[in-house]
Design an enzyme around this catalytic site. Sequence first.
Site, PDB file in Angstrom:
ATOM      1  N   ARG A 126       1.349   4.732   4.819  1.00  0.00           N
ATOM      2  CA  ARG A 126       0.868   4.636   4.180  1.00  0.00           C
ATOM      3  C   ARG A 126      -0.956   4.654   4.311  1.00  0.00           C
ATOM      4  O   ARG A 126      -1.730   6.107   3.981  1.00  0.00           O
ATOM      5  CB  ARG A 126       1.146   3.484   2.974  1.00  0.00           C
ATOM      6  CG  ARG A 126       0.422   1.755   3.319  1.00  0.00           C
ATOM      7  CD  ARG A 126       0.608   1.233   2.265  1.00  0.00           C
ATOM      8  NE  ARG A 126       0.393  -0.488   2.739  1.00  0.00           N
ATOM      9  CZ  ARG A 126       0.976  -0.903   2.145  1.00  0.00           C
ATOM     10  NH1 ARG A 126       0.223  -0.956   0.627  1.00  0.00           N
ATOM     11  NH2 ARG A 126       0.176  -2.600   2.006  1.00  0.00           N
ATOM     12  N   GLU A 169       4.561   6.919 -14.489  1.00  0.00           N
ATOM     13  CA  GLU A 169       5.125   7.042 -13.799  1.00  0.00           C
ATOM     14  C   GLU A 169       4.925   8.850 -14.524  1.00  0.00           C
ATOM     15  O   GLU A 169       5.143   9.861 -13.817  1.00  0.00           O
ATOM     16  CB  GLU A 169       6.063   6.655 -13.010  1.00  0.00           C
ATOM     17  CG  GLU A 169       5.574   6.012 -12.208  1.00  0.00           C
ATOM     18  CD  GLU A 169       5.274   4.562 -12.869  1.00  0.00           C
ATOM     19  OE1 GLU A 169       5.220   2.752 -12.366  1.00  0.00           O
ATOM     20  OE2 GLU A 169       6.254   4.733 -14.257  1.00  0.00           O
ATOM     21  N   ASP A 210       8.094  -7.813  -1.228  1.00  0.00           N
ATOM     22  CA  ASP A 210       8.332  -7.421  -2.773  1.00  0.00           C
ATOM     23  C   ASP A 210       9.231  -7.651  -3.407  1.00  0.00           C
ATOM     24  O   ASP A 210       8.950  -7.302  -4.580  1.00  0.00           O
ATOM     25  CB  ASP A 210       7.563  -5.782  -2.604  1.00  0.00           C
ATOM     26  CG  ASP A 210       6.239  -5.800  -2.468  1.00  0.00           C
ATOM     27  OD1 ASP A 210       5.719  -6.358  -2.580  1.00  0.00           O
ATOM     28  OD2 ASP A 210       5.682  -4.857  -2.130  1.00  0.00           O
ATOM     29  N   ARG A 255       4.880   1.038   3.571  1.00  0.00           N
ATOM     30  CA  ARG A 255       4.366  -0.542   3.732  1.00  0.00           C
ATOM     31  C   ARG A 255       3.902  -1.070   4.795  1.00  0.00           C
ATOM     32  O   ARG A 255       2.906  -1.995   5.072  1.00  0.00           O
ATOM     33  CB  ARG A 255       5.079  -1.009   2.807  1.00  0.00           C
ATOM     34  CG  ARG A 255       4.183  -2.469   2.719  1.00  0.00           C
ATOM     35  CD  ARG A 255       4.486  -3.941   2.188  1.00  0.00           C
ATOM     36  NE  ARG A 255       3.468  -5.162   1.693  1.00  0.00           N
ATOM     37  CZ  ARG A 255       4.578  -6.025   1.033  1.00  0.00           C
ATOM     38  NH1 ARG A 255       4.936  -6.327   0.884  1.00  0.00           N
ATOM     39  NH2 ARG A 255       3.800  -7.148   1.362  1.00  0.00           N
TER      40      ARG A 255
END
Length: 317
Positions: free
Chosen positions: A13, A61, A120, A170
């Site tokens: 990222r 979104e 997450d 990530r």
Amino acid sequence: MKKYENTGSKDTRSGFGAGMTELGQKNENVVALCADLIGSLKFDDFKKNHPERFFQVGIAEANMIGIAAGLTIGGKIPFTGTFANFSTGRVYDQIRQSVAYSDKNVKICASHAGLTLGEDGATHQILEDIGLMKMLPGMTVINTCDYNQTKSATLALAEHHGPAYLRFGRPVVPNFTPADEPFIIGKAIVLNEGTDVTIIATGHLVWEALVAAEALEARGISAEVINIHTIKPLDEEAILKSVTKTGCVVTAEEHNFLGGLGESVARTLVLHHPAPQEFVAVKDSFGESGTPEQLMEKYGLNSASIVAACDKVIARK
């Protein structure tokens, strides 16, 4: 065997963020839209340097995709950014109707893809996004393997006209591709030449494929490793050239084995050169919370699993 060295592990990222920073300086038509995840998508520098071209949409979104589609009408090149789960599954109708069907020049950029967003949690993971996006007519689908390649892909997409999906992650992973390596959409990269088995990998599994090839080499097995960064359009010529030589193939991806790279490769082989194939991928399940390392081990997405798959597919020749 050609050796690829980890020059310093980085998250993919951040490669996207570096690419956006450079695009902000080079192309005044590039605009960025974010769904309340500036830090996670590494949009900080772009927002700081080009506030007039940065749009913080918030946790909306669907609106972000609609706004992006509208911006293309005025000649802008919008890059949208949020987690892969929210970039695809949550807004699939908007992507299908406003972007793909309308052939809008929107770049849908998705971080935290696959299992490796880890802690997450499972609700934020997505393992079906490649399938969702590759089924849309006209949609280019790119899944990069390291920091350098993600930066290069981001830059390349600004020059590519048409809807596109860029998938990255990530975690910190090995950065091993050359910084100056040209990124050609739709063109596979042969990282290691071999004669006994073809390993076709994408994303975070490319490095694991190289590690697996070294382990196989130590046992006298010659593995050809191909980095498929563009899943659609697929480089069928490179795949067929390799499998015609080796006679068998293992595909490796951080995605459900349904709908991903493996199925695209299988379709190519069925149509043009039937050959034994094994899949290193998630076996039709959702993920769960855990560290990236724990999850890749549990779901069989590592070099050891690739080696085992190679042994199995060679025995099937």
